[in-house]
Design a protein around this motif. Structure first.
Motif, short mmCIF file in Angstrom:
data_model
loop_
_atom_site.label_atom_id
_atom_site.label_comp_id
_atom_site.label_asym_id
_atom_site.label_seq_id
_atom_site.Cartn_x
_atom_site.Cartn_y
_atom_site.Cartn_z
N PHE A 88 -8.58 -21.58 9.69
CA PHE A 88 -9.74 -20.50 9.72
C PHE A 88 -9.94 -19.73 10.85
CE2 PHE A 88 -11.11 -24.00 7.02
CZ PHE A 88 -11.13 -23.31 5.61
N HIS A 89 -9.32 -19.94 12.11
CA HIS A 89 -9.36 -19.13 13.16
C HIS A 89 -10.80 -18.77 13.68
CE1 HIS A 89 -5.02 -19.08 12.39
NE2 HIS A 89 -5.13 -18.51 11.20
N PRO A 90 -11.62 -19.86 13.86
CA PRO A 90 -12.85 -19.40 14.24
C PRO A 90 -13.00 -19.06 15.84
CG PRO A 90 -12.61 -21.80 14.53
CD PRO A 90 -11.58 -21.39 13.80
N ARG A 91 -13.76 -17.98 15.93
CA ARG A 91 -14.23 -17.37 17.37
C ARG A 91 -15.55 -17.84 17.86
NH1 ARG A 91 -12.42 -12.55 14.76
NH2 ARG A 91 -10.09 -12.33 14.84
N GLY A 92 -15.79 -19.09 18.57
CA GLY A 92 -16.99 -19.37 19.06
C GLY A 92 -17.40 -20.09 17.80
N PHE A 93 -18.68 -19.97 17.60
CA PHE A 93 -19.30 -20.42 16.52
C PHE A 93 -19.05 -20.05 15.13
CE2 PHE A 93 -22.97 -20.87 13.32
CZ PHE A 93 -23.12 -22.07 13.33
N MET A 94 -19.08 -20.57 14.04
CA MET A 94 -18.55 -20.25 12.91
C MET A 94 -19.05 -21.17 11.94
SD MET A 94 -17.33 -17.64 10.99
CE MET A 94 -16.37 -16.99 12.40
N LEU A 95 -19.51 -20.70 10.73
CA LEU A 95 -20.04 -21.44 9.68
C LEU A 95 -19.26 -20.84 8.53
CD1 LEU A 95 -22.23 -23.49 8.42
CD2 LEU A 95 -23.67 -21.43 7.84
N ILE A 96 -18.54 -21.81 7.76
CA ILE A 96 -17.72 -21.47 6.59
C ILE A 96 -18.32 -22.65 5.32
CG2 ILE A 96 -15.49 -21.37 5.57
CD1 ILE A 96 -14.60 -20.85 8.46
N LEU A 97 -18.34 -21.91 4.22
CA LEU A 97 -18.75 -22.50 3.13
C LEU A 97 -17.49 -22.43 2.10
CD1 LEU A 97 -20.60 -24.31 0.96
CD2 LEU A 97 -21.49 -22.17 0.16
N LEU A 98 -16.92 -23.71 1.64
CA LEU A 98 -16.00 -23.47 0.73
C LEU A 98 -16.33 -23.92 -0.67
CD1 LEU A 98 -13.18 -25.14 3.12
CD2 LEU A 98 -13.22 -22.70 2.23
N GLY A 99 -15.81 -23.61 -1.82
CA GLY A 99 -16.00 -23.88 -2.92
C GLY A 99 -15.28 -25.44 -3.29
N LYS A 100 -15.54 -25.99 -4.33
CA LYS A 100 -14.72 -27.22 -4.72
C LYS A 100 -13.35 -26.78 -4.85
CE LYS A 100 -18.39 -29.84 -6.85
NZ LYS A 100 -18.94 -30.79 -7.89
N ASP A 101 -13.05 -25.55 -5.29
CA ASP A 101 -11.69 -24.92 -5.37
C ASP A 101 -11.04 -24.86 -4.38
OD1 ASP A 101 -13.13 -22.75 -4.94
OD2 ASP A 101 -12.45 -21.79 -6.77
N GLY A 102 -11.81 -24.75 -2.97
CA GLY A 102 -10.86 -24.25 -1.95
C GLY A 102 -11.43 -22.89 -1.34
N THR A 103 -11.86 -21.97 -2.14
CA THR A 103 -12.26 -20.69 -1.94
C THR A 103 -13.39 -20.48 -1.09
OG1 THR A 103 -11.66 -20.06 -4.36
CG2 THR A 103 -13.07 -18.51 -3.05
N ILE A 104 -13.07 -19.60 -0.11
CA ILE A 104 -14.21 -19.41 0.86
C ILE A 104 -15.34 -18.54 0.32
CG2 ILE A 104 -14.81 -18.13 3.38
CD1 ILE A 104 -11.80 -18.75 4.04
N TYR A 105 -16.44 -18.98 0.31
CA TYR A 105 -17.94 -18.04 -0.41
C TYR A 105 -18.77 -17.58 0.80
CZ TYR A 105 -16.34 -19.58 -4.81
OH TYR A 105 -15.55 -19.60 -6.20
N LEU A 106 -18.63 -18.22 2.02
CA LEU A 106 -19.31 -17.71 2.98
C LEU A 106 -19.06 -17.93 4.16
CD1 LEU A 106 -22.53 -17.06 3.62
CD2 LEU A 106 -22.90 -19.58 3.89
N ARG A 107 -19.13 -17.08 5.20
CA ARG A 107 -18.54 -17.17 6.55
C ARG A 107 -19.46 -16.31 7.41
NH1 ARG A 107 -12.33 -17.33 7.59
NH2 ARG A 107 -12.13 -17.51 9.74
N LYS A 108 -20.18 -17.03 8.40
CA LYS A 108 -21.11 -16.62 9.26
C LYS A 108 -20.87 -16.95 10.72
CE LYS A 108 -23.51 -14.74 5.97
NZ LYS A 108 -23.92 -13.25 5.75
#
Length: 151
Positions: A101-121
């Motif tokens: 996911f290559h976060p830069r500092g703080f990062m919040l990521i929500l994945l679906g049950k299928d592995g799809t990224i639905y939220l990245r904040k």
């Protein structure tokens, strides 16, 4: 004030380990919701849980502390939506999650049950906001229909 912040931080930093240890000792078999993302494989949750990944460069990052407080205050709402929280506060560990996911500092990521990224904040989000996003997902809509007995 500084001592209070350190005390709160230490309590929050210890919570994931405590939650995992207490769940391992819990004879009821309930699984924990918060996991150390450095040692966790996302494939374990595929089609079973919705991973919510919280990255930070250090456990003392104020955004990380705030996010974990939001999450721990409403764990039951996350559990009801099949969410597991994966935390990674060690950039030096070069975890699989960081490589993916290559976060830069703080990062919040929500994945679906299928592995799809639905939220990245790049900032903390309240559980209510996260729940709204989850409740709009097609798989969650289907789960809610099936649980209510509708077709």
């Amino acid at each position: 004030m500084k001592k209070l912040f350190v005390l709160i931080f230490m309590a929050l930093a210890a919570f994931p380990a405590y939650a995992q240890d207490s769940a391992e000792r819990d004879p009821s078999g309930d699984s924990p919701i918060i996991f150390d993302g450095v040692r966790t494989d996302l494939n374990e949750f595929l089609w079973i849980k919705r991973p919510l990944v919280v990255f930070a460069d250090a456990p003392a990052d104020p955004r990380y502390v705030e996010q974990m407080q939001f999450l721990t205050d409403r764990l039951e709402a996350l559990d009801a939506r099949d969410v597991v929280v994966l935390t990674d506060t060690d950039p030096g560990a070069r975890s699989d999650l960081r490589q993916q996911f290559h976060p830069r500092g703080f990062m919040l990521i929500l994945l679906g049950k299928d592995g799809t990224i639905y939220l990245r904040k790049p900032f903390p989000w309240d559980v209510r906001e996260i729940s709204r996003v989850i409740d709009k997902l097609p798989t969650r809509q289907r789960e809610m229909r099936e649980n209510s007995g509708g077709s």
